[in-house]
Structures are given as structure tokens and as C-alpha cells.
Write a protein that holds these residues in place. Sequence first.
Motif, mmCIF file in Angstrom:
data_model
loop_
_atom_site.group_PDB
_atom_site.id
_atom_site.type_symbol
_atom_site.label_atom_id
_atom_site.label_comp_id
_atom_site.label_asym_id
_atom_site.label_seq_id
_atom_site.Cartn_x
_atom_site.Cartn_y
_atom_site.Cartn_z
ATOM 1 N N LYS A 22 31.463 -64.496 24.705
ATOM 2 C CA LYS A 22 31.686 -65.311 23.523
ATOM 3 C C LYS A 22 31.559 -64.445 22.270
ATOM 4 C CE LYS A 22 29.894 -69.606 25.550
ATOM 5 N NZ LYS A 22 28.912 -70.704 25.392
ATOM 6 N N CYS A 23 32.377 -64.765 21.268
ATOM 7 C CA CYS A 23 32.261 -64.081 19.978
ATOM 8 C C CYS A 23 32.940 -64.916 18.921
ATOM 9 C CB CYS A 23 32.868 -62.675 20.033
ATOM 10 S SG CYS A 23 34.667 -62.653 20.125
ATOM 11 N N GLY A 24 32.713 -64.555 17.653
ATOM 12 C CA GLY A 24 33.337 -65.274 16.557
ATOM 13 C C GLY A 24 32.593 -66.538 16.203
ATOM 14 N N GLY A 25 33.074 -67.234 15.176
ATOM 15 C CA GLY A 25 32.479 -68.481 14.754
ATOM 16 C C GLY A 25 32.349 -68.555 13.247
ATOM 17 N N VAL A 26 31.713 -69.613 12.779
ATOM 18 C CA VAL A 26 31.486 -69.826 11.357
ATOM 19 C C VAL A 26 30.045 -69.454 11.019
ATOM 20 C CG1 VAL A 26 31.465 -71.508 9.480
ATOM 21 C CG2 VAL A 26 33.200 -71.671 11.269
ATOM 22 N N LEU A 27 29.878 -68.570 10.023
ATOM 23 C CA LEU A 27 28.557 -68.135 9.580
ATOM 24 C C LEU A 27 28.320 -68.736 8.196
ATOM 25 C CD1 LEU A 27 28.905 -64.368 10.591
ATOM 26 C CD2 LEU A 27 27.958 -66.243 11.947
ATOM 27 N N SER A 28 27.397 -69.690 8.093
ATOM 28 C CA SER A 28 27.212 -70.417 6.842
ATOM 29 C C SER A 28 25.820 -70.251 6.240
ATOM 30 C CB SER A 28 27.491 -71.915 7.048
ATOM 31 O OG SER A 28 26.677 -72.438 8.075
ATOM 32 N N ALA A 29 24.949 -69.477 6.858
ATOM 33 C CA ALA A 29 23.627 -69.221 6.282
ATOM 34 C C ALA A 29 23.761 -68.301 5.068
ATOM 35 C CB ALA A 29 22.711 -68.596 7.330
ATOM 36 N N THR A 82 40.257 -58.262 23.710
ATOM 37 C CA THR A 82 39.356 -59.187 23.022
ATOM 38 C C THR A 82 39.835 -59.405 21.593
ATOM 39 O OG1 THR A 82 37.481 -58.428 24.335
ATOM 40 C CG2 THR A 82 36.978 -59.541 22.259
ATOM 41 N N GLU A 83 39.744 -60.639 21.150
ATOM 42 C CA GLU A 83 40.005 -60.931 19.737
ATOM 43 C C GLU A 83 38.992 -61.962 19.265
ATOM 44 O OE1 GLU A 83 43.567 -62.044 16.619
ATOM 45 O OE2 GLU A 83 43.962 -61.009 18.500
ATOM 46 N N CYS A 84 38.231 -61.593 18.232
ATOM 47 C CA CYS A 84 37.183 -62.448 17.688
ATOM 48 C C CYS A 84 37.390 -62.598 16.183
ATOM 49 C CB CYS A 84 35.800 -61.837 17.909
ATOM 50 S SG CYS A 84 35.488 -61.259 19.580
ATOM 51 N N SER A 85 37.096 -63.776 15.660
ATOM 52 C CA SER A 85 37.222 -64.024 14.232
ATOM 53 C C SER A 85 35.967 -64.721 13.723
ATOM 54 C CB SER A 85 38.450 -64.895 13.950
ATOM 55 O OG SER A 85 38.580 -65.136 12.574
ATOM 56 N N TRP A 86 35.344 -64.118 12.686
ATOM 57 C CA TRP A 86 34.174 -64.698 12.039
ATOM 58 C C TRP A 86 34.577 -65.173 10.649
ATOM 59 C CZ3 TRP A 86 33.991 -60.311 14.973
ATOM 60 C CH2 TRP A 86 33.089 -60.295 16.061
ATOM 61 N N LEU A 87 34.241 -66.395 10.312
ATOM 62 C CA LEU A 87 34.473 -66.939 8.980
ATOM 63 C C LEU A 87 33.119 -67.098 8.304
ATOM 64 C CD1 LEU A 87 36.606 -68.120 6.993
ATOM 65 C CD2 LEU A 87 36.028 -70.376 7.928
ATOM 66 N N ILE A 88 32.896 -66.324 7.224
ATOM 67 C CA ILE A 88 31.627 -66.366 6.479
ATOM 68 C C ILE A 88 31.830 -67.280 5.286
ATOM 69 C CG2 ILE A 88 29.866 -65.009 5.314
ATOM 70 C CD1 ILE A 88 30.976 -62.546 6.819
ATOM 71 N N VAL A 89 31.052 -68.343 5.203
ATOM 72 C CA VAL A 89 31.172 -69.327 4.130
ATOM 73 C C VAL A 89 29.795 -69.528 3.500
ATOM 74 C CG1 VAL A 89 31.882 -71.654 3.476
ATOM 75 C CG2 VAL A 89 33.028 -70.502 5.389
ATOM 76 N N VAL A 90 29.671 -69.202 2.218
ATOM 77 C CA VAL A 90 28.413 -69.410 1.504
ATOM 78 C C VAL A 90 28.637 -70.475 0.428
ATOM 79 C CG1 VAL A 90 27.552 -67.099 2.001
ATOM 80 C CG2 VAL A 90 28.902 -67.484 -0.071
ATOM 81 N N TRP A 125 35.313 -64.643 -3.978
ATOM 82 C CA TRP A 125 34.866 -66.031 -3.980
ATOM 83 C C TRP A 125 33.921 -66.235 -2.812
ATOM 84 C CZ3 TRP A 125 38.001 -69.985 -0.984
ATOM 85 C CH2 TRP A 125 38.969 -69.390 -0.181
ATOM 86 N N HIS A 126 33.702 -67.475 -2.350
ATOM 87 C CA HIS A 126 32.595 -67.735 -1.429
ATOM 88 C C HIS A 126 32.996 -67.677 0.049
ATOM 89 C CE1 HIS A 126 34.549 -71.629 -1.458
ATOM 90 N NE2 HIS A 126 33.762 -72.062 -0.480
ATOM 91 N N VAL A 127 34.175 -67.167 0.361
ATOM 92 C CA VAL A 127 34.652 -67.107 1.751
ATOM 93 C C VAL A 127 35.108 -65.681 2.073
ATOM 94 C CG1 VAL A 127 36.348 -67.962 3.416
ATOM 95 C CG2 VAL A 127 35.381 -69.524 1.718
ATOM 96 N N MET A 128 34.741 -65.198 3.271
ATOM 97 C CA MET A 128 35.199 -63.903 3.765
ATOM 98 C C MET A 128 35.426 -64.023 5.266
ATOM 99 S SD MET A 128 33.342 -60.149 3.497
ATOM 100 C CE MET A 128 33.862 -59.759 1.836
ATOM 101 N N SER A 129 36.448 -63.329 5.779
ATOM 102 C CA SER A 129 36.751 -63.360 7.215
ATOM 103 C C SER A 129 36.732 -61.949 7.787
ATOM 104 C CB SER A 129 38.125 -63.982 7.469
ATOM 105 O OG SER A 129 38.154 -65.317 7.032
ATOM 106 N N VAL A 130 36.269 -61.839 9.039
ATOM 107 C CA VAL A 130 36.252 -60.569 9.760
ATOM 108 C C VAL A 130 36.895 -60.806 11.122
ATOM 109 C CG1 VAL A 130 34.827 -58.726 10.712
ATOM 110 C CG2 VAL A 130 34.142 -59.843 8.568
ATOM 111 N N VAL A 131 37.875 -59.972 11.469
ATOM 112 C CA VAL A 131 38.596 -60.107 12.744
ATOM 113 C C VAL A 131 38.434 -58.805 13.531
ATOM 114 C CG1 VAL A 131 40.841 -60.429 13.838
ATOM 115 C CG2 VAL A 131 40.271 -61.717 11.769
ATOM 116 N N PHE A 132 38.011 -58.936 14.796
ATOM 117 C CA PHE A 132 37.879 -57.780 15.700
ATOM 118 C C PHE A 132 38.911 -57.922 16.807
ATOM 119 C CE2 PHE A 132 36.042 -56.289 19.773
ATOM 120 C CZ PHE A 132 36.111 -54.917 19.519
#
Length: 521
Positions: A10-17, A35-43, A99-106
Motif C-alpha cells: 500500500k502507498c499514497g493517500g491524503v495527508l492532512s495533518a 508501482t505508482e503512488c500519489s500523495w495529496l498534502i492538504v493543509v 497555496w495549501h495543496v501539494m501533490s507527490v507522485v512516485f
Amino acid sequence: MRQVLGPGVKCGGVLSAPSGNFSSPNFPRLYPYNTECSWLIVVAEGSSVLLTFHAFDLEYHDTCGFDFLEIYNGASGDPGNLLGRFCGRVPPPPFSSSWHVMSVVFHSDKHVASRGFSAGYQKDVCGGVLTGLSGVLVSPEYPNNYPNNVECHWVIRAAGPATVKLVFADFQVEGSEQCMYDYVAVLGGPGPARGHHYCGSARPPTLVSLGHELQVVFKSDFNIGGRGFKAYYFSGECQEVYTAVRGNFSSPQYPSSYPNNIRCHWTIRLPPGYRVKVFFLDLELEEPNSLTRTCDFDHLAAFDGDSEEAPLLGNWCGHHLPPPVTSSHNQLLIMLHTDRSTTRRGFSVAYIGVVPMNVSCSRTDFQILISAQALAPLERTKVYLGSRSCAAQEMGSNFRIQARFDTCGTESQRRNNTSVIVSMLYIDFSAGGQEDIHEYEVRCEPRRKEASVHLLSGSHWLGPYAATAEHLQEAPPRDEAEALEGPVAMVAQDTSDIVFLGLCILAGVLMVIAIVVLMLL
């Protein structure tokens, strides 16, 4: 979030902390293939994200075409948000979102695996590398007072050979002589020798980098603070300064969709004496607000000067082409603002430099009036009709040329089965040994006593305006019009008609006298 993995991985997901860490699958062991993983960072709304890397080891390729990590300033689905693609063993630099959103893709392919990466993020920290087309810099806790003992370093980096422009919208930093305590330093290249320090409450001027990079440093000491600062940056195809007498430009990625969340500046800066006339060749932006019918989302604006503080000439959205707009002086700013959703094709415009003039004609001569102030500091001998022997004369605040049709190189031609009188008007802007003479064709239809003036150039690039765009005669501004109401305005009257009418009246009087004399005899 995209997850294309083998069983049990498992990998990726929404990071909101407000802060956190994440890594590639199996880190620090080898990551899996395919493998392809995507993290969405939302503050929190109004905050920014700082992304840093603790470890980095991916399969190397010169274009990162196999295994790679992509970082986006916002959602990963928009190519315009891409901040960079990385591979190999050199970790990416710290990145700050605008702004308050950033994405990281592996992504990994089916061959060769490495240890992967480990990264961390934080909200509302200052500093980092900014590589987007545009964005915002603010001091910590802005618009509240910034904390003591803070030091922030930003690097704004444009793609390719482009430059970076920095515009301060608000500025209040503790003031001192030589800015020894709290300050903002802007460095146009490596080392402080090319930098400038700013403090106090006066906004710094608009700054443009010497190369493709601009560094901004903010430092506060142990006491006395202020509101801080807010600044916009523009880079690459999102900021240009045009100085040619004519040209055209378009929104980023045109005719493909423009990116979300950008603010772009295009400045047209022509020699003194010119006005800037802009023609809209294509426009397709997000539609106006359905409730207010105003351009609250994506919009294009024109300002009568070189900043957003200049008078607004127009504000547009949707797909209806605006009419041409003309500046009152030699500079005009076009600004594009887009929000975080919905993109369209964008816009395409063309512009041309206009020297305002008032041209009229009678059955026998041309009359041309140009504001001397508009052409300052040119001398009257730099404005002439046909040849330098037919130079303008100074009358009040205007340059005036009055020339008969049999002088100053005029000639009779037939155009569209109409007889016209044609001459050439020259305005000589040459300086410093470099020739720069602009040519205008002056026309008159003597029978209708109608005059026009046209800048000599091809107009195919003006699209739907090609047939009419170069008709450059304009009504003089109000202050010039008032000046023309005096003796100078008499130049434009048709004296041939007055003479003819006078002769008719004189002949009638003589005829009456003759009849009376005959009757008396």
C-alpha cells in the motif's frame, strides 16, 4: 489516489495533518516494480506547504524516463502545476507550495529497483524553492506581526533562460538606517554583492532578476516587529516585457488550457510619445459568476500603466471578444488571474504602438497636428512630411504641418476607383547612433475632404482587425482638444470653400451695383 501495486503493498493517500512524513513502499529496502503512488498534502486554507527530503535513491535516467518522483504545486492531474521530475541519488531541493495543496507522485517501471525516498512536510514554514509560473510570498504569520528571530530563504527559479519578476503588494518591516535589524534582501544572483536590502514601510520597487533565479531573504531580530510583507512573483511565460513597436502574445500553453492558480503579467513598454493599442484576437476564459454576472473567477485585465495600481481599462472573462483598448501613455499592463478549478483555452492578443495625431484636409492641402508633449523630447525638425524640408512648426503645445498637395512629396493615386492624395509622414526617434524612423501614410479624399493616417506595416497578425487596425487617427485628448479650440484650430478649416463663397458674394454685389447703375442711366 492512484495505487497500482503488487499484492499486499500500500502507498499514497491524503495527508492532512499540519506536518508529517511519508516514504516509498518498503523504504529503506528496495521499492517494488510497476508501482505508482500519489500523495495529496492538504493543509489549512491560506497556508502553504514546505516539502523536504531526508533520503533519495531512485533508478537514474538522463530524462528520468523510468523510475521517477514528480512534485506538483496543487493537484497532480494538471501538468501546469508540475514543479519538477526527479530521479537518481541527488535529492530534490526543498519546495514550497504557493497555496495549501501539494501533490507527490512516485512511479517505478518493471526493471531495476533502488532504496527509494523518505520525505517530510510542514505547514506555514518560510523558505524553499519556488518553480511555478507564479505565486505568492508572505512573511510568517502575515498579515499578523511576524515573530522575532526568524530567518527565511526563498529561491524563485524560472524554467530555461527566462527571468523572474517580484512585485510587493504590502510591506511593513521594522525600519532602521541601512536596514541593520529586520529586513528583506533580494538577491539577483549568487552572493550579496548583487542584492538589495529593504525595511520600513515603503514598498520596494518591482524587481527583475539578472538571470533565471531570484533569492529572497527575510530576517527579524530579537525585538520590534511589524506586519511583514506580501509579494507576487512571475516567471517564464507568465511574465514578459515587450518593447517592440508591435507584437503579440498569449496565455501560457495557448491554445491548450492554461494552468490553474496562476497570476501573470505582460507589460508593453514603448518609447515616449507612443500609446499602446491592444487587439483581442481570441478569448476563452471561465464564464462569469452566474449570480452576479461579474468576472469573479478566471479573468483578464488591462491597466493604463505598468502596474495593477494604474487605472483599469477593462476586466474580461468568458468568450466574447472585447473591443480594442488604448493606453493614455506609453505603457500598458495585461494581467491574467486563474483560480483553482476550471480552465479554458485562454487568450491571444496583438498590440501596436500609436502616435496620436489629428489629421484633416481641404481640397488643396493637408493639416496635421500632434501634441508636442506626446513626442517629448523630440524637436519639431524630427517630424516632417515627405522630406525634412517640410518639417513641423511649433504652435502652442502642438507640432503643426500644413502643406499644399503640390509640395512635400504628395502624389495623386487611385484606390478603389477613388482619387486620393497620398504623402508620407516621418517621426524620427533615432538616438545614440541607431536609426529609428517611423513612417505613416497620410491620405486625403479631396472631394469628400476626408483624411486618414496609417502606420506602414503588414497587418496579417491582427486577425479580425487586419482591415482596420492600422487606421491610427485619433481624437486628441481633452487638454489637447481645448488647445485646438484656439487659433491653431483654424488650420483645419477648408479655406478653399471660404474663398469660393467670398467670390460668389462679391460677384453678386457687383452684379447688383451694375444693374442699379444701368437703371440710373
